[in-house]
Design an enzyme around this catalytic site. Structure first.
Site, PDB file in Angstrom:
ATOM      1  N   LYS A  43     -27.423  62.477 -25.931  1.00 53.26           N
ATOM      2  CA  LYS A  43     -27.121  62.866 -24.547  1.00 53.26           C
ATOM      3  C   LYS A  43     -26.465  64.227 -24.559  1.00 53.26           C
ATOM      4  CE  LYS A  43     -27.372  61.243 -20.311  1.00 53.26           C
ATOM      5  NZ  LYS A  43     -28.304  60.250 -19.751  1.00 53.26           N
ATOM      6  N   ASP A  49     -30.718  64.167 -15.861  1.00 49.39           N
ATOM      7  CA  ASP A  49     -29.700  63.150 -15.530  1.00 49.39           C
ATOM      8  C   ASP A  49     -29.005  63.692 -14.284  1.00 49.39           C
ATOM      9  OD1 ASP A  49     -28.329  60.585 -16.777  1.00 49.39           O
ATOM     10  OD2 ASP A  49     -26.667  61.823 -16.112  1.00 49.39           O
TER      11      ASP A  49
END
Ligand code: NDP
Ligand code: 2IT
Length: 447
Positions: free
Chosen positions: A128, A168
């Site tokens: 991430k 995201d």
């Protein structure tokens, strides 16, 4: 019990090595709690220190992002890429651009991503990234200059067989475009290094819709398993970004009525059912706030502040905004109003105390690492199409997405049953996701 002592030690190590990273602690604790019975059955995992390795990212990159705003002033942000685990494939996971981003958020998301990606059945490790840059109110030129500077550093760490970022919170098609352009320019390579690309240049049909659609597909599977369906269900959804919008679309296609949406300022309630065309115009075209909706639809109301959204009566709750947005009081209000199921479109939107309220009141609860896996699953399909250099049709990508979500439901239900906790989908998802990663780590030796 020896294994209890073992997970406790791992957790304590996580606390002392990662001080102040509350979200990461929370995500790890939930997983470790679920894995106790697995370790009892599999001493080989304990011996090989699989858990100790699982909670320690393989690589953590922190870097400076200097950029210039429209007034000519220099700005500096901090950015991260956590390459968490590559047992199952290249690191894979989104990029979050939000002022709340710090390393604890990115670690929690990266850790969740490892098990989520495992559940998809595709060959993807977990990672991430993100930055404390706030895209809100920035011009397109400012967004472009930030994304280019961000990628100027990140491009040396990623690649289509190494680490494949995506969107995201705060990172959508526009940002992926600017990042892709800069990667291509510096590396002189046109490859599938990012997913969520535009449809004309390597993106996959259904990727935009995938997280929201996938969420509704898996909740639908749960309902069908219990002889129910979305038809005529009242559904409360939070957020009004990518996930919330396409969850709303799919619920409506299946005959349900979505009555709420929100942003970080407040929520709207439309008892007649949300008009999605209006929401898409406000959020995707004009990039304005959700409260604009009530200027157009007079039966709808807007309430300042987010937490009251869970007081709206509904059959199914789908939190699709951000972490820890649904707390104990919210869960209690939902239970009191007869809610039968909750599915996490966002990552970890439900606090541990709220999960406890759902589970002790027999509200079916599908955790994010299973319920929102549709986004990264179609990212995996985008990687496959990029490797083939052939785009799939909408129908093919959508059918694959549906089949992956149905399989995830089956796998997490079976894992929960096997470990004597039927309908505990939190345990089921953690166990099913973990076992594949753990066996692979054993097979690949001490790395
Ligand atoms: P978007 O940026 O498109 O939308 C985010 C939405 O959540 C906005 O409505 C935003 O409101 C709201 N929000 C963000 N932060 C907060 C906050 N602190 N408090 C209240 N509301 C907030 O992001 P996505 O829809 O893509 O992501 C939503 C969630 O889904 C995240 O948890 C993300 O990690 C998760 N997710 C996303 C996937 C994807 O493919 N995009 C895949 C899997 C999970 P505002 O505009 O006011 O900030
Ligand atoms: O949380 C997530 O799964 C995402 N933001 C999507 C990641 C991806 O690589 O598509």
């Amino acid at each position: 019990m020896a294994t209890k002592h073992f997970t406790q030690a791992v957790y304590e190590q996580v606390l002392s090595r990662n001080p102040g990273e509350a979200e990461f602690h929370q995500a790890v604790k939930e997983v470790l709690d679920s894995l106790e019975p697995v370790l009892e059955k599999h001493p080989e995992y304990v011996e090989a220190k699989i858990l100790d390795r699982l909670v320690e990212p393989e690589r953590q990159i922190i870097f400076r992002v200097p950029w210039q705003d429209d007034s000519g002033t220099f700005q500096v942000n901090r950015a991260f890429r956590i390459e968490f685990n590559s047992a199952l494939g290249p690191y894979k996971g989104g990029i979050r651009l939000h002022p709340s981003v710090y390393i604890g958020i990115i670690k929690f998301l990266g850790f969740e991503q490892v098990l989520k990606n495992s559940l998809t059945g595709l060959m993807m490790g977990g990672g991430k990234g993100g930055s404390d840059f706030d895209p809100k109110g920035k011009s397109d030129s400012e967004i472009m200059r930030f994304c280019q500077s961000f990628m100027t550093e990140l491009c040396r760490h990623i690649g289509p067989d190494t680490d494949v970022p995506a969107g995201d919170i705060g990172t959508g098609g526009r940002e992926i475009g600017f990042m892709f352009g800069q990667y291509k320019r510096i590396r002189n390579e046109f490859t599938g290094v990012l997913t969520g690309k535009g449809l004309d240049w390597g993106g996959s049909l259904v990727r935009t819709e995938a997280t929201g659609y996938g969420l509704v597909y898996i909740v639908d599977e749960l309902l069908k398993d219990n002889k129910k369906s979305f038809k005529d269900m009242t559904v409360s959804i939070s957020g009004s970004g990518n996930v919330a919008i396409f969850a709303t679309e799919k619920v409506q296609q299946l005959g349900g009525k979505v009555v709420t949406l929100s942003d970080s300022n407040g929520y709207i309630h439309d008892p007649d059912g949300i008009k999605l065309d209006t929401v898409k115009q406000i959020k995707l075209v004009e990039r304005k706030r959700i409260k604009e909706y009530v200027k157009i639809h007079k039966n709808a109301t807007y309430t300042e502040g987010c937490s009251g959204i869970w007081n709206v009566k509904c059959d199914i709750a789908l939190p699709c905004a951000t972490q820890n947005e649904l707390d104990k009081a919210g869960a209690e209000a939902l239970v009191k109003n007869g809610c039968i199921a909750a599915g996490e479109g966002a990552n970890m939107p439900t606090t541990p105390e709220a999960v406890e309220v759902f589970q002790s009141n027999d509200v079916w609860f599908l955790p994010g690492k299973a319920a929102n896996a549709g986004g990264v699953a179609v990212s995996g399909l985008e990687m496959a199409q990029n490797s083939q250099r052939i785009p799939w049709t909408f129908e093919k990508a959508d059918a694959e997405l549906k089949s992956i979500m149905v399989t995830i439901y089956k796998n997490i239900s079976e894992a929960a049953k096997e470990y004597d906790c039927p309908n505990d989908f939190v345990a089921g998802a953690n166990i099913a996701g973990f076992i594949k990663v753990a066996n692979t780590m054993l097979a690949q030796g001490l790395v």
